[in-house]
Design a protein around this motif. Structure first.
Motif, PDB file in Angstrom:
ATOM      1  N   GLN A  80      -4.622   5.225  -0.375  1.00 25.08           N
ATOM      2  CA  GLN A  80      -5.509   4.197   0.156  1.00 25.08           C
ATOM      3  C   GLN A  80      -4.779   3.249   1.097  1.00 25.08           C
ATOM      4  OE1 GLN A  80      -8.048   2.327  -2.816  1.00 25.08           O
ATOM      5  NE2 GLN A  80      -8.362   0.643  -1.405  1.00 25.08           N
ATOM      6  N   SER A  81      -3.580   2.817   0.705  1.00 28.61           N
ATOM      7  CA  SER A  81      -2.928   1.852   1.591  1.00 28.61           C
ATOM      8  C   SER A  81      -2.421   2.502   2.870  1.00 28.61           C
ATOM      9  CB  SER A  81      -1.833   1.051   0.876  1.00 28.61           C
ATOM     10  OG  SER A  81      -1.026   1.881   0.121  1.00 28.61           O
ATOM     11  N   SER A  84     -10.500  12.909  -4.813  1.00 26.00           N
ATOM     12  CA  SER A  84      -9.690  12.825  -6.025  1.00 26.00           C
ATOM     13  C   SER A  84      -8.486  13.733  -5.901  1.00 26.00           C
ATOM     14  CB  SER A  84     -10.479  13.265  -7.243  1.00 26.00           C
ATOM     15  OG  SER A  84     -11.675  12.570  -7.303  1.00 26.00           O
ATOM     16  N   ASP A 124       1.993  -4.749  -1.511  1.00 23.47           N
ATOM     17  CA  ASP A 124       2.023  -6.101  -2.078  1.00 23.47           C
ATOM     18  C   ASP A 124       3.129  -6.341  -3.110  1.00 23.47           C
ATOM     19  OD1 ASP A 124       0.756  -4.522  -3.863  1.00 23.47           O
ATOM     20  OD2 ASP A 124      -1.089  -5.685  -3.984  1.00 23.47           O
ATOM     21  N   LYS A 145     -13.661   8.464   7.492  1.00 20.79           N
ATOM     22  CA  LYS A 145     -12.488   8.140   6.674  1.00 20.79           C
ATOM     23  C   LYS A 145     -12.940   8.313   5.242  1.00 20.79           C
ATOM     24  CE  LYS A 145      -9.381   4.274   5.596  1.00 20.79           C
ATOM     25  NZ  LYS A 145      -9.940   3.448   4.521  1.00 20.79           N
ATOM     26  N   ALA A 185       1.746   2.542  -8.531  1.00 20.08           N
ATOM     27  CA  ALA A 185       1.092   1.808  -9.616  1.00 20.08           C
ATOM     28  C   ALA A 185       2.104   1.394 -10.683  1.00 20.08           C
ATOM     29  CB  ALA A 185      -0.011   2.674 -10.231  1.00 20.08           C
ATOM     30  N   ALA A 242       4.093  -1.464  -9.343  1.00 22.63           N
ATOM     31  CA  ALA A 242       3.321  -2.708  -9.326  1.00 22.63           C
ATOM     32  C   ALA A 242       3.248  -3.336 -10.711  1.00 22.63           C
ATOM     33  CB  ALA A 242       1.912  -2.441  -8.800  1.00 22.63           C
ATOM     34  N   ASN A 256      -7.330   9.591  -3.380  1.00 18.96           N
ATOM     35  CA  ASN A 256      -7.650   8.294  -3.947  1.00 18.96           C
ATOM     36  C   ASN A 256      -6.560   7.818  -4.888  1.00 18.96           C
ATOM     37  OD1 ASN A 256      -9.928   7.046  -2.963  1.00 18.96           O
ATOM     38  ND2 ASN A 256     -11.270   8.490  -4.021  1.00 18.96           N
ATOM     39  N   THR A 257      -5.465   7.406  -4.306  1.00 16.05           N
ATOM     40  CA  THR A 257      -4.405   6.791  -5.093  1.00 16.05           C
ATOM     41  C   THR A 257      -4.011   5.551  -4.328  1.00 16.05           C
ATOM     42  OG1 THR A 257      -2.693   7.943  -3.894  1.00 16.05           O
ATOM     43  CG2 THR A 257      -3.474   8.991  -5.905  1.00 16.05           C
ATOM     44  N   GLN A 258      -3.187   4.755  -4.949  1.00 18.51           N
ATOM     45  CA  GLN A 258      -2.762   3.542  -4.290  1.00 18.51           C
ATOM     46  C   GLN A 258      -2.061   3.863  -2.974  1.00 18.51           C
ATOM     47  OE1 GLN A 258      -0.184   1.032  -6.573  1.00 18.51           O
ATOM     48  NE2 GLN A 258      -1.066  -0.705  -5.545  1.00 18.51           N
ATOM     49  N   TYR A 263      -7.817  11.099   2.685  1.00 18.08           N
ATOM     50  CA  TYR A 263      -6.722  10.634   1.842  1.00 18.08           C
ATOM     51  C   TYR A 263      -7.051  10.811   0.380  1.00 18.08           C
ATOM     52  CZ  TYR A 263      -9.691   6.511   1.331  1.00 18.08           C
ATOM     53  OH  TYR A 263     -10.744   5.671   1.064  1.00 18.08           O
TER      54      TYR A 263
END
Lengths: 402, 334
Positions: A180-181, A204, A133, A200, A108, A111, A175-177, A173
């Motif tokens: 998730q990716s 947190s 990205d 899936k 994050a 980004a 829940n972070t960038q 997984y």
């Protein structure tokens, strides 16, 4: 009340003085900016990376620095938050006037900071932040040394294709960038391999109890459990999987927490047989990873603790930056950027070359590996040609273990 | 008369700031400061004047930010359009919430605001296909220079502070204060407390949402943990209000300046002062102190807040007379 008054004046003077000394710029060494999470929830990794940067820096300066000048690192704490990271990069560029910024741990933060580097036209060499990205936006001044999050499971994929032919999987997984990716990428890999994803689910990061989640997993009875977690969650997941007697054919971690020595310490014997994707191990061939083992040993000797792939990324980043500074025509950000774009070297973290492929630009492409905890040690088990031990598969049932 | 001039002088200084200080870094800090003026003023309206303490400002902030972000992401229009709907989106969240939860009072209402924020945070995290979840929304900031953002933020800050001033000197403003002082008494005087609480909340939600969409445009990146953060947004809003002065027009402005400055000061080790001292004196103990200070910046931040609450319970603006008397020994000719 006179004391209070004096105190106030004192504070004022201190603040003014700090403004002034910030303005006085150092003359000799070349400054390189580094943003890392030195405090906050990601400080653990920030620390490993900071030490690795410093180790590499000392080695480079001991050999005479670049063009007869020494390099000086200016560390900025991003505290793991995007807005703080952004102001840190802004400060490095506009106040410290660094010609190049490196570091960047959290996805994050990276980004949020990458557009700043792009707009202010100062190269940013990302060492860790893996969100896909960031290098898909065509930022001319952004380079990334580590593979993107979606490429982390490559070795796992080929292992599943070649050895562990499982039918069903569960993906957990944080829940972070990053979580998730990478989980999304692995889900797509499963589809390709014909593995049915039964569940899936994100949780947190920093949860204190995974039993409700794991009870669901147990009911599904999958062949494979894939987890993207940092170190505390990782060890808790494994310990609670043991308590609930969940017996898949293999547990696989998606890099991050599963490769840290702390994972093994905290999970204890439950860590045995657990696989993890990783980007680096100290046992890689010297031909492509010169100095990997040496870096690992030196780090351990100096800091009395182990390092892992994050550290190697930081260590290599320092060398990549120094290499570009050696080749650059001048120390303007533009010239340093051009020098970086022409990078073609081998580092302890592997060969580094910034290429464009797919939607990505100025992205380094590296193979990934699969490791497994065996007898309390992290052994490379896949691909075969670099394996230190044979993969132990399938994982024995908890009741069948010693 | 002199007192009325202070805000104008301040405004003139702020308007001239980016022309004098061209350093990106200070401009960035000033933009953050102005953004916090907006959020702090909004929080002050609902909590400071109306007495309905909110722990959930991030819910409105995030709604505004996501309104702008989602618009840009799905419809590929400029995120600046989000500025038009950011405040309204926050209103749309605040309205039904207030309608239901203003039946609760005091701490129970505060807890409900906390829950609202959590609901939105988890909602945006889970609804991956629509919000991109934790991948966040990333846009390319429109301007390279910070000056346009600065003036937009300044405009928002000025209008929000002015609107607070106007509102509290009008009839609804007095109703707000009467609700804060004693809701039952206000009710017995014929004030529709539910309606006026809603009005106050609408004001707060709107401005916080506006600040959120500014954040999206300026930062270019949001994810649920950033904009729906309890610690970084909701609590910070409360601190801005408390440090500056709860229930004062200019309190949040002062509070925002102090909080942004202090946060940055602790984070950067007093702008590198201690590092500089350590290098010039070569003393190990100064170096160690610098290390501790930088590492413990969150703690230092917390201690400062405790200190302010202990010494200046009404905030800096609220206790200004006390400060004048005790520190500067100026006695007001009252």
């Amino acid at each position: 009340m006179r004391i209070v008054r004096k105190g106030l004046i004192g504070i004022f003077v201190l603040v003014m003085a700090s403004f002034l000394c910030g303005a006085a710029s150092a003359a000799e060494p070349i400054k390189v900016g580094v943003v890392l999470p030195l405090t906050g929830s990601m400080a653990k990794f920030g620390e490993i990376e900071r030490r690795s940067f410093e180790m590499a820096l000392e080695e480079i300066n001991a050999k005479g620095g670049v063009k007869g000048r020494k390099i000086e690192l200016v560390f900025e704490d991003d505290t793991g938050k995007p807005d703080v990271g952004r102001s840190a990069v802004e400060k490095l560029i506009s106040r410290d006037k660094v010609p190049v910024v490196t570091g960047g741990y959290s996805s994050a933060v990276v980004a949020a900071a990458a557009p700043v580097a792009h707009q202010l036209k100062v190269p940013f060499v990302i060492c860790t932040g893996a969100a896909d990205d960031v290098t898909e936006k065509g930022y001319e001044y952004v380079f990334r040394i580590n593979p993107t999050a979606s490429e982390y499971p490559e070795a796992t994929k080929s292992f599943l294709k070649g050895v562990a032919k499982v039918k069903t999987a569960v993906i957990l997984y944080e829940n972070t960038q990053f979580g998730q990716s990478s989980s999304k990428a692995f889900e797509e890999d499963c589809k390709e391999l014909g593995i049915q994803v039964l569940m899936k689910e994100g949780y947190s990061a920093g949860a204190i109890d995974f039993k409700p989640l794991l009870t669901n997993v147990k009911a599904k009875n999958p062949d494979l459990i894939y987890m993207v977690s940092y170190v505390l969650d990782a060890s808790l997941l494994i310990r609670q999987a043991k308590e609930l007697d969940i017996n898949p054919k293999l547990f696989v971690g998606g890099a991050a927490g599963f490769t840290l020595p702390e994972f093994q310490m905290s999970a204890g014997p439950a860590a045995e047989y657990v696989f993890s994707a990783t980007l680096w191990t100290p046992n890689l061939r010297d031909k492509d990873y010169p100095g990997a083992k040496k870096y690992f040993d030196n780090f351990r000797a100096r800091y009395k603790s182990d390092t892992e792939y994050h550290g190697a990324e930081a260590y290599a980043s320092m060398y990549v930056v120094a290499d570009a500074l050696k080749r650059t025509k001048s120390f303007t950000p533009k010239d340093v950027r051009d020098a970086l774009a022409a990078t073609n070297m081998k580092t302890a973290f592997g060969p580094v070359k910034f290429i464009s492929y797919g939607k990505k630009t100025q992205q380094n492409k590296l193979p990934t590996y699969l490791v497994q905890w065996q007898d309390g040690k992290l052994e490379t088990v896949w691909p075969k040609d670099v394996a230190t031990k044979k993969a132990l598969y399938p994982t024995p049932k908890w009741s069948a273990r010693k | 008369m002199k007192k009325r001039l202070y805000p104008l002088i301040l405004l003139a200084v702020l308007a001239g700031f980016p022309l004098v200080v061209e350093d990106n870094y200070y401009q960035h800090l000033m933009i953050l400061f102005l953004m916090w003026v907006v959020i702090g003023s909004a929080w002050n309206m609902i909590a400071g004047y109306t007495g309905q303490v909110s722990f959930g400002d991030a819910a409105f902030f995030g709604s505004g930010a996501y309104a702008a972000g989602l618009l840009a992401h799905h419809l590929h229009v400029s995120a600046w359009w989000g500025m038009a709907i950011g405040g309204l989106a926050a209103l749309a969240v605040g309205f039904p919430f207030g309608w239901i939860c203003f039946r609760l009072r005091g701490a129970y209402f505060a807890l409900a605001t906390l829950a609202l924020n959590e609901v939105l945070r988890h909602g945006t995290t889970i609804a991956e296909s629509f919000t991109r979840g934790m991948l966040g929304i990333m846009i390319m900031p429109t301007f390279v220079s910070k000056v346009p953002y600065y003036y937009i933020a300044l405009g928002m800050a000025v209008v929000s502070v002015l609107s607070v001033r106007l509102l509290i000197r009008s009839k609804p403003g007095y109703y707000f204060v009467s609700i804060r002082e004693d809701q039952d008494a206000a009710e017995s005087l014929g004030i529709d407390t539910h309606f006026y609480k809603m009005l106050s909340l609408a004001f707060a939600a709107f401005w916080t949402g506006m600040a959120g969409s500014l954040y999206m445009n300026y930062m270019g990146f949001i994810d649920p943990h950033v904009v729906f953060s309890l610690h970084d947004i909701s609590i910070m809003a409360i601190l801005v209000g408390i440090v500056g002065g709860v229930g004062t027009v200019y309190g949040p402005t002062v509070g925002a300046f102090i909080m942004v400055a202090v946060q940055e000061m602790f984070r950067s080790g007093f702008f590198g002062l201690f590092k500089f001292l350590a290098e010039t004196t070569g003393s190990e103990s100064v170096r160690a102190l610098a290390d501790v200070l930088t590492k413990g910046h969150v703690l230092g931040f917390g201690l400062l807040v405790v200190l302010v609450i202990l010494v200046l319970p009404n905030g800096i603006v609220g206790d200004w007379d006390k400060i004048k008397k005790k520190v500067f020994r100026i006695h007001s000719p009252a």
